[in-house]
Design a protein around this motif. Structure first.
Motif, PDB file in Angstrom:
ATOM      1  N   THR A 127     119.891 -52.066 119.077  1.00  0.00           N
ATOM      2  CA  THR A 127     119.517 -52.100 117.668  1.00  0.00           C
ATOM      3  C   THR A 127     120.708 -52.479 116.805  1.00  0.00           C
ATOM      4  O   THR A 127     120.619 -52.492 115.585  1.00  0.00           O
ATOM      5  N   LYS A 128     121.829 -52.797 117.426  1.00  0.00           N
ATOM      6  CA  LYS A 128     123.066 -53.243 116.765  1.00  0.00           C
ATOM      7  C   LYS A 128     123.720 -52.117 115.970  1.00  0.00           C
ATOM      8  O   LYS A 128     124.506 -52.368 115.054  1.00  0.00           O
ATOM      9  N   LEU A 129     123.441 -50.880 116.313  1.00  0.00           N
ATOM     10  CA  LEU A 129     124.039 -49.741 115.625  1.00  0.00           C
ATOM     11  C   LEU A 129     125.057 -49.039 116.507  1.00  0.00           C
ATOM     12  O   LEU A 129     124.851 -48.889 117.712  1.00  0.00           O
ATOM     13  N   VAL A 130     126.130 -48.598 115.895  1.00  0.00           N
ATOM     14  CA  VAL A 130     127.100 -47.713 116.539  1.00  0.00           C
ATOM     15  C   VAL A 130     126.881 -46.358 115.885  1.00  0.00           C
ATOM     16  O   VAL A 130     127.389 -46.088 114.805  1.00  0.00           O
ATOM     17  N   HIS A 131     126.098 -45.517 116.524  1.00  0.00           N
ATOM     18  CA  HIS A 131     125.683 -44.285 115.849  1.00  0.00           C
ATOM     19  C   HIS A 131     125.658 -43.101 116.805  1.00  0.00           C
ATOM     20  O   HIS A 131     125.667 -43.252 118.024  1.00  0.00           O
ATOM     21  N   GLY A 132     125.633 -41.912 116.211  1.00  0.00           N
ATOM     22  CA  GLY A 132     125.585 -40.693 117.010  1.00  0.00           C
ATOM     23  C   GLY A 132     124.184 -40.306 117.418  1.00  0.00           C
ATOM     24  O   GLY A 132     124.005 -39.592 118.403  1.00  0.00           O
ATOM     25  N   GLY A 133     123.195 -40.771 116.680  1.00  0.00           N
ATOM     26  CA  GLY A 133     121.811 -40.466 117.001  1.00  0.00           C
ATOM     27  C   GLY A 133     121.261 -39.344 116.138  1.00  0.00           C
ATOM     28  O   GLY A 133     121.368 -38.163 116.486  1.00  0.00           O
ATOM     29  N   VAL A 134     120.691 -39.707 114.987  1.00  0.00           N
ATOM     30  CA  VAL A 134     120.098 -38.704 114.097  1.00  0.00           C
ATOM     31  C   VAL A 134     118.993 -37.939 114.809  1.00  0.00           C
ATOM     32  O   VAL A 134     118.865 -36.716 114.682  1.00  0.00           O
ATOM     33  N   ARG A 135     118.204 -38.660 115.606  1.00  0.00           N
ATOM     34  CA  ARG A 135     117.089 -38.005 116.316  1.00  0.00           C
ATOM     35  C   ARG A 135     117.593 -37.010 117.350  1.00  0.00           C
ATOM     36  O   ARG A 135     116.996 -35.961 117.578  1.00  0.00           O
ATOM     37  N   TYR A 136     118.711 -37.343 117.994  1.00  0.00           N
ATOM     38  CA  TYR A 136     119.258 -36.448 119.007  1.00  0.00           C
ATOM     39  C   TYR A 136     119.784 -35.164 118.372  1.00  0.00           C
ATOM     40  O   TYR A 136     119.710 -34.087 118.952  1.00  0.00           O
ATOM     41  N   LEU A 137     120.320 -35.279 117.139  1.00  0.00           N
ATOM     42  CA  LEU A 137     120.776 -34.088 116.426  1.00  0.00           C
ATOM     43  C   LEU A 137     119.600 -33.177 116.097  1.00  0.00           C
ATOM     44  O   LEU A 137     119.691 -31.951 116.227  1.00  0.00           O
ATOM     45  N   GLU A 138     118.480 -33.775 115.684  1.00  0.00           N
ATOM     46  CA  GLU A 138     117.285 -32.974 115.402  1.00  0.00           C
ATOM     47  C   GLU A 138     116.823 -32.236 116.649  1.00  0.00           C
ATOM     48  O   GLU A 138     116.473 -31.048 116.600  1.00  0.00           O
ATOM     49  N   LYS A 139     116.827 -32.914 117.795  1.00  0.00           N
ATOM     50  CA  LYS A 139     116.441 -32.266 119.045  1.00  0.00           C
ATOM     51  C   LYS A 139     117.398 -31.140 119.407  1.00  0.00           C
ATOM     52  O   LYS A 139     116.988 -30.084 119.893  1.00  0.00           O
ATOM     53  N   ALA A 140     118.687 -31.373 119.170  1.00  0.00           N
ATOM     54  CA  ALA A 140     119.682 -30.356 119.495  1.00  0.00           C
ATOM     55  C   ALA A 140     119.443 -29.086 118.698  1.00  0.00           C
ATOM     56  O   ALA A 140     119.561 -27.969 119.228  1.00  0.00           O
ATOM     57  N   VAL A 141     119.069 -29.239 117.427  1.00  0.00           N
ATOM     58  CA  VAL A 141     118.873 -28.078 116.556  1.00  0.00           C
ATOM     59  C   VAL A 141     117.571 -27.359 116.884  1.00  0.00           C
ATOM     60  O   VAL A 141     117.545 -26.144 117.123  1.00  0.00           O
ATOM     61  N   GLY A 166     120.439 -50.687 105.069  1.00  0.00           N
ATOM     62  CA  GLY A 166     119.352 -50.538 106.020  1.00  0.00           C
ATOM     63  C   GLY A 166     118.436 -49.393 105.635  1.00  0.00           C
ATOM     64  O   GLY A 166     118.649 -48.692 104.638  1.00  0.00           O
ATOM     65  N   MET A 167     117.391 -49.202 106.430  1.00  0.00           N
ATOM     66  CA  MET A 167     116.453 -48.104 106.215  1.00  0.00           C
ATOM     67  C   MET A 167     116.098 -47.484 107.556  1.00  0.00           C
ATOM     68  O   MET A 167     115.984 -48.182 108.564  1.00  0.00           O
ATOM     69  N   ILE A 168     115.916 -46.187 107.565  1.00  0.00           N
ATOM     70  CA  ILE A 168     115.442 -45.483 108.745  1.00  0.00           C
ATOM     71  C   ILE A 168     114.109 -44.822 108.437  1.00  0.00           C
ATOM     72  O   ILE A 168     113.961 -44.151 107.411  1.00  0.00           O
ATOM     73  N   VAL A 169     113.111 -45.075 109.280  1.00  0.00           N
ATOM     74  CA  VAL A 169     111.839 -44.351 109.218  1.00  0.00           C
ATOM     75  C   VAL A 169     112.074 -43.054 109.989  1.00  0.00           C
ATOM     76  O   VAL A 169     112.262 -43.083 111.208  1.00  0.00           O
ATOM     77  N   PRO A 170     112.097 -41.908 109.311  1.00  0.00           N
ATOM     78  CA  PRO A 170     112.570 -40.680 109.956  1.00  0.00           C
ATOM     79  C   PRO A 170     111.700 -40.160 111.080  1.00  0.00           C
ATOM     80  O   PRO A 170     112.200 -39.477 111.975  1.00  0.00           O
ATOM     81  N   LYS A 171     110.418 -40.487 111.050  1.00  0.00           N
ATOM     82  CA  LYS A 171     109.579 -39.993 112.141  1.00  0.00           C
ATOM     83  C   LYS A 171     108.338 -40.862 112.273  1.00  0.00           C
ATOM     84  O   LYS A 171     107.546 -40.999 111.342  1.00  0.00           O
TER      85      LYS A 171
END
Length: 450
Positions: free
Chosen positions: A102-116, A319-324
């Motif tokens: 997806t051409k992103l260098v990211h930590g993963g917002v979704r993975y943080l949600e799962k972690a919590v 950019g935009m992120i569709v959160p879910k």
């Protein structure tokens, strides 16, 4: 030869289409060494001749199978440590998953949600490591990366504090290596940042604003090519379109080399090496099957499809992120090279050489972004599609839990050694520096220097 005492991964020679040369002058203890670089990267013909020059009394110390981001990163690490290194790639560098991100260098917002919400320490560790590597990659390859602001739209009042808190946690986990602090934007400023943002969603709820946060963006294919050229400049024998067709074993059944075929000329030759690392991405099991057809597979394939849309679908700066989405994932809509890219999907798939986006996957992506845009999203606006295969790691020494939902499988990497001595690395996120170092350490520990 060129010599320099340089900051790790920071030097850049040449900024052409290939991505330049990245330099790493730090050894495994973090100390700085002189890195000897060839003034000119050898031609492919010279590289193939170098590959075929190994002998029983003079093998390569490390052979990497796979010319994606992980394999090329390992080759750079090994070559700059002074090891006699070889790398072969069956197709072209970054032709597989390493050019289909997806051409992103990211930590993963979704993975943080799962972690919590799942109290999953493994997911939290993955996010932390990825955020640390995000900063390193942006520092090390500034000509191929940049910081990208991303909007997370909110159409319900509770979403504003919920997403604000989540993205503040994202910032805090990054610590001193954070790119910029996230913040709330009112509806008017949100529209200024992204003019096509919908004033109302499909449920008729008005825009309450957006949370603006920052992640990294990079040219994935060029970064991999830069790693390959850096390894070659540091003395590694690196060649594309060279296929491993079988393993060479010693009297104890341990792999000590590979039979190869140059796919451009048809020439066959052998490469001998003390350690062989299988870094073939989603194809690691096919490499392992060259020695044993009955190996238990270590990879679950997951398709990640994307679409390219005209630039007027979004902003060239935000950019935009569709959160879910309906399957619990997130979908990004991002500017990239004068167009808008949107994705991704996460569905189990077969491991094939030419994965393609299905009509259902394209519809899923368009449906996901249409709820957040004021313009009509039409299939005929799609300029192109692409799909990559995520090599989701499944330890072959542990029984499967029977899961079929690929989005629930961890994105962490896996390193293991088969009984015949073949070291395999698979899985992992796009920030490959951590996985490369870990895999190199696993292979280097068995290399005996004269």
């Amino acid at each position: 030869m060129l010599s320099g005492r340089l900051a790790p991964w920071l030097g850049v020679l040449g900024l052409g289409a290939g991505g330049g040369i990245l330099l790493n002058s730090a050894d495994s203890n973090g100390s700085s060494n002189d890195v000897q670089l060839l003034a000119t990267v050898p031609t492919r013909q010279q590289q193939v001749a170098h590959l075929s020059s190994s002998r029983p009394n003079q093998p390569f110390e490390l052979l990497v199978i796979g010319g994606g981001a992980t394999g090329c990163g390992i080759a750079v690490d090994a070559a700059t440590r002074g090891l006699r290194t070889a790398l072969i790639e069956r197709q072209d560098f970054a032709s597989g998953t390493s050019s289909k991100s997806t051409k992103l260098v990211h930590g993963g917002v979704r993975y943080l949600e799962k972690a919590v919400f799942n109290l999953d320490y493994g997911q939290l560790k993955l996010v932390y490591e990825a955020l640390q590597e995000r900063r390193s990659l942006l520092d090390n390859a500034p000509h191929l990366t940049h910081t990208l602001p991303i909007l997370m739209p909110c159409y319900k009042w509770w979403e504003v504090p919920f997403y604000w808190a989540g993205l503040k946690a994202y910032d805090i986990i990054a610590g001193t290596r954070n790119l910029a602090w996230s913040k709330y934007l009112p509806p008017s400023e949100s529209h200024r940042q992204l003019p096509t943002l919908a004033e109302q969603n499909h449920e008729g709820k008005g825009l309450k604003g957006a949370i603006l946060y920052y992640d990294g963006q990079f040219d994935d294919a060029r970064l991999t090519v830069a790693l390959a050229t850096t390894a070659a400049a540091a003395g590694a024998a690196v060649a594309n379109y060279v296929e491993a067709t079988g393993f060479i074993r010693d009297g104890d059944g341990q792999v000590v080399g590979v039979h190869c075929r140059d796919r451009q000329t048809g020439r066959k030759f052998d490469i001998l090496a003390k350690v062989i690392i299988n870094a073939a991405g989603p194809y690691v099991d096919k490499v392992r099957e060259l020695g044993n057809k009955d190996v238990q597979h270590a990879v679950t394939g997951s398709s990640g499809s994307h679409v390219t849309l005209p630039e007027w679908y979004g902003s060239m700066y935000t950019g935009m992120i569709v959160p879910k989405t309906k399957d619990g994932r997130v979908v990004f809509m991002l500017p990239f090279q004068g167009h808008i890219v949107a994705g991704t999907t996460d569905h189990g798939c077969d491991v094939t050489d030419r994965p393609t986006a299905t009509a259902d996957e394209v519809k899923f992506i368009l449906d996901a972004i249409s709820d957040f845009l004021s313009i009509r999203v039409r299939p005929e606006d799609v300029l192109s599609t692409w799909s990559g295969i995520r090599p989701l790691a499944a330890d072959p020494t542990i029984s499967s839990n029977g899961t079929t939902n690929t989005s629930s499988i961890s994105r962490d990497h896996l390193i293991f050694t088969d009984p015949d001595g073949l070291v395999t690395i698979t899985g992992g996120s796009k920030q490959k520096a951590v996985t490369c170092t870990s895999c190199c350490s696993a292979g280097f520990s068995t290399v005996q220097r004269p």
